[in-house]
Design an enzyme around this catalytic site. Structure first.
Site, PDB file in Angstrom:
ATOM      1  N   CYS A  93       0.805  -1.224   0.000  1.00  0.00           N
ATOM      2  CA  CYS A  93       0.000   0.000   0.000  1.00  0.00           C
ATOM      3  C   CYS A  93       0.837   1.273   0.000  1.00  0.00           C
ATOM      4  O   CYS A  93       0.321   2.353  -0.303  1.00  0.00           O
ATOM      5  CB  CYS A  93      -0.959  -0.007   1.183  1.00  0.00           C
ATOM      6  N   HIS A 128      -3.673   7.301   2.357  1.00  0.00           N
ATOM      7  CA  HIS A 128      -4.014   5.990   1.808  1.00  0.00           C
ATOM      8  C   HIS A 128      -5.424   5.610   2.249  1.00  0.00           C
ATOM      9  O   HIS A 128      -5.792   5.762   3.415  1.00  0.00           O
ATOM     10  CB  HIS A 128      -2.992   4.962   2.307  1.00  0.00           C
ATOM     11  N   ASN A 167     -10.116  -0.163  -0.644  1.00  0.00           N
ATOM     12  CA  ASN A 167      -8.648  -0.099  -0.619  1.00  0.00           C
ATOM     13  C   ASN A 167      -8.110  -0.752  -1.891  1.00  0.00           C
ATOM     14  O   ASN A 167      -8.145  -1.973  -2.038  1.00  0.00           O
ATOM     15  CB  ASN A 167      -8.130  -0.817   0.625  1.00  0.00           C
TER      16      ASN A 167
END
Length: 347
Positions: A116, A256, A286
């Site tokens: 990520c 994020h 996500n």
């Protein structure tokens, strides 16, 4: 000699058409829309469900739109960096496939894997190639088909992730814009808490690993949450302090998109008002390395030349960081040729 910096000159993006809703997930596992929205903040996520299409398909869509918007020819591109955890193949790289599909005859290319945090790492890496003075146009892509590594019988992980891709063009400038500073860290403490157990050189694929669902993401949510909030906040504070920024100067924080509660906790610690925080997790979930550039793709029309932005992310490893960017152009939404897919309107 004037100092060269790397400025972002355009953005392109792509999300698949298929929308996986919370109601559909509730039919797969014991959960509900109320539980998912309350714990994670995701209403729906996009899934690339066409057979034979992988991460490179989405990356190509995003990069092609980027090249059209920046009026870049294939022979202009010097380098392609693809941040991804879900490459089409173990080898060759997804970036190499992108070169062939886009007809990039002069570029070299490689993948970058920091989960990520991958796009943060790739952005600073690309910026340093520009700063070297040897490269003029670099495409940095964040792309992940997270649905390919999700166990849709695991209620702890399957509501979280979606698929998507977005890309930035980096070019040289001697003006006071671009990628200004980065704080990037990796501590290696995260292996027990966030991993895919099988498929690598330690635990090769076998009937046993397949039967025991060992090729999917495992996450210990509470531990990851705690580390994410502390480290994303710390990285942003370091950027603010060493660049002598005031909170009022910041136009946007781009976190994020892992969990709405993480986003809220980080920005509250930073004392940044919610109207200065880019959030689209409710619609996309996500998308790992794609979340940061997808936010810019969504919010591009709101950006003005000179806006001060802080990107921040946290991922498996643990790997995290923050990047300070001075935005390099005013978005001309009336005339920009949004050929291909355009982002949905933000609220």
């Amino acid at each position: 000699m004037e100092q060269i910096n790397a400025v972002i000159t355009g953005v392109g993006g792509y999300v698949p058409d298929y929308i996986l809703t919370n109601d559909e997930i509730s039919k797969m596992v014991d959960t509900s829309d109320e539980w998912i929205m309350g714990r994670i903040g995701i209403k729906e996520r996009r899934i690339l469900n066409e057979e034979g299409r992988g991460t490179s398909y989405m990356a190509r869509k995003a990069a092609k739109q980027l090249m059209q918007r920046t009026k870049s020819n294939p022979e202009d591109i010097d380098l392609v960096i693809v941040a991804t955890t879900t490459p089409d193949y173990r080898l060759p790289s997804t970036a190499s496939i992108l070169c062939e599909r886009l007809g990039l005859t002069r570029a070299f290319a490689f993948d970058m894997q920091a989960v990520c945090s991958g796009f943060l790492y790739a952005l600073e890496t690309g910026a340093n190639f520009i700063r070297s003075g040897n490269y003029k146009k670099i495409i940095v892509v964040g792309a992940d088909k997270m649905s390919s590594i999700i166990d849709y019988t695991d209620r702890a992980t399957c509501p979280i992730f979606g698929d998507g891709a977005a890309a930035f063009m980096l070019e040289p400038t001697t003006e006071d814009y671009g990628v200004m500073d980065a704080v990037l860290r990796t501590d290696g403490k995260g292996l027990p808490f966030l991993h895919i157990k099988a498929g690598g050189s330690v635990c090769a694929p076998s009937y046993y690993t397949m039967d025991n669902h060992m090729h999917y993401i495992y996450q210990e949510g509470r531990t990851v949450f705690k580390y994410a909030v502390a480290n994303m906040s710390s990285a942003c504070e370091s950027i603010i302090e060493r660049n002598h920024l005031s909170k009022d100067e910041l136009a946007w924080v781009i976190p994020h998109q892992a969990n709405q509660r993480i986003i809220s906790a980080v920005t509250q610690r930073l004392e940044v008002p919610s109207e200065k925080v880019m959030v689209n997790i409710e619609r996309y979930g996500n998308t790992s390395a794609a979340t940061l550039p997808l936010c810019i793709w969504d919010f591009e029309s709101k950006l003005k030349k000179g806006d001060k932005l802080i990107f921040t992310a946290f991922g498996a490893g643990f790997a995290w960081g923050a990047v300070y960017v001075k935005w390099g152009y005013d978005s001309d939404t009336s005339s920009s040729a949004k050929s291909g897919q355009s982002p949905p309107k933000t609220e």
